[in-house]
Design a protein around this motif. Structure first.
Motif, PDB file in Angstrom:
ATOM      1  N   GLY A 173      42.728  40.686  34.241  1.00  0.00           N
ATOM      2  CA  GLY A 173      42.805  39.289  33.839  1.00  0.00           C
ATOM      3  C   GLY A 173      44.172  38.698  34.110  1.00  0.00           C
ATOM      4  O   GLY A 173      44.303  37.569  34.595  1.00  0.00           O
ATOM      5  N   TYR A 174      45.206  39.458  33.809  1.00  0.00           N
ATOM      6  CA  TYR A 174      46.580  39.003  34.047  1.00  0.00           C
ATOM      7  C   TYR A 174      46.780  38.729  35.543  1.00  0.00           C
ATOM      8  O   TYR A 174      47.347  37.713  35.926  1.00  0.00           O
ATOM      9  CB  TYR A 174      47.560  40.072  33.564  1.00  0.00           C
ATOM     10  N   ASN A 175      46.294  39.640  36.367  1.00  0.00           N
ATOM     11  CA  ASN A 175      46.475  39.491  37.815  1.00  0.00           C
ATOM     12  C   ASN A 175      45.704  38.315  38.389  1.00  0.00           C
ATOM     13  O   ASN A 175      46.052  37.823  39.463  1.00  0.00           O
ATOM     14  CB  ASN A 175      46.078  40.775  38.539  1.00  0.00           C
ATOM     15  N   LYS A 176      44.674  37.844  37.702  1.00  0.00           N
ATOM     16  CA  LYS A 176      43.945  36.661  38.173  1.00  0.00           C
ATOM     17  C   LYS A 176      44.840  35.426  38.128  1.00  0.00           C
ATOM     18  O   LYS A 176      44.729  34.540  38.962  1.00  0.00           O
ATOM     19  CB  LYS A 176      42.698  36.428  37.336  1.00  0.00           C
ATOM     20  N   SER A 177      45.725  35.357  37.133  1.00  0.00           N
ATOM     21  CA  SER A 177      46.576  34.178  37.033  1.00  0.00           C
ATOM     22  C   SER A 177      47.969  34.403  37.630  1.00  0.00           C
ATOM     23  O   SER A 177      48.625  33.453  38.015  1.00  0.00           O
ATOM     24  CB  SER A 177      46.704  33.731  35.576  1.00  0.00           C
ATOM     25  N   ARG A 178      48.411  35.647  37.694  1.00  0.00           N
ATOM     26  CA  ARG A 178      49.743  35.959  38.235  1.00  0.00           C
ATOM     27  C   ARG A 178      49.650  37.203  39.107  1.00  0.00           C
ATOM     28  O   ARG A 178      50.057  38.285  38.694  1.00  0.00           O
ATOM     29  CB  ARG A 178      50.729  36.185  37.106  1.00  0.00           C
ATOM     30  N   PRO A 179      49.128  37.076  40.327  1.00  0.00           N
ATOM     31  CA  PRO A 179      48.988  38.254  41.177  1.00  0.00           C
ATOM     32  C   PRO A 179      50.343  38.840  41.570  1.00  0.00           C
ATOM     33  O   PRO A 179      51.354  38.149  41.590  1.00  0.00           O
ATOM     34  CB  PRO A 179      48.238  37.730  42.392  1.00  0.00           C
ATOM     35  N   PHE A 180      50.322  40.133  41.851  1.00  0.00           N
ATOM     36  CA  PHE A 180      51.532  40.795  42.336  1.00  0.00           C
ATOM     37  C   PHE A 180      51.920  40.195  43.677  1.00  0.00           C
ATOM     38  O   PHE A 180      51.065  40.002  44.543  1.00  0.00           O
ATOM     39  CB  PHE A 180      51.289  42.290  42.549  1.00  0.00           C
TER      40      PHE A 180
END
Length: 55
Positions: free
Chosen positions: A42-49
Motif C-alpha cells: 500500500g505504501y509503495n502505491k503512493s510512494r514507489p521506490f
C-alpha cells in the motif's frame, strides 16, 4: 475480522502513511506478520521506490 479484511486494512493503512509522507520504516507490523507485506504494498502505491536507470 478475517484475515482478508486485515490484509486489505493493512494495504489501506500503508497507502495512507505514504500519502501522509511517513517514513517507509514506520510500518506498525513486525517482520513475521503478513500484514507488513500488505502495508508496504500500500505504501509503495503512493510512494514507489525510485529506480535508477544507470548501469
Amino acid at each position: 475480522m478475517g484475515s482478508r479484511e486485515q490484509l486489505v486494512r493493512a494495504v489501506n493503512e500503508g497507502k495512507a502513511a505514504g500519502d501522509a509522507g511517513a517514513p517507509r520504516n514506520s510500518c506498525p507490523y513486525s517482520a513475521e506478520d503478513l500484514r507488513r507485506t500488505a502495508w508496504v504494498q500500500g505504501y509503495n502505491k503512493s510512494r514507489p521506490f525510485p529506480i535508477s536507470e544507470e548501469t
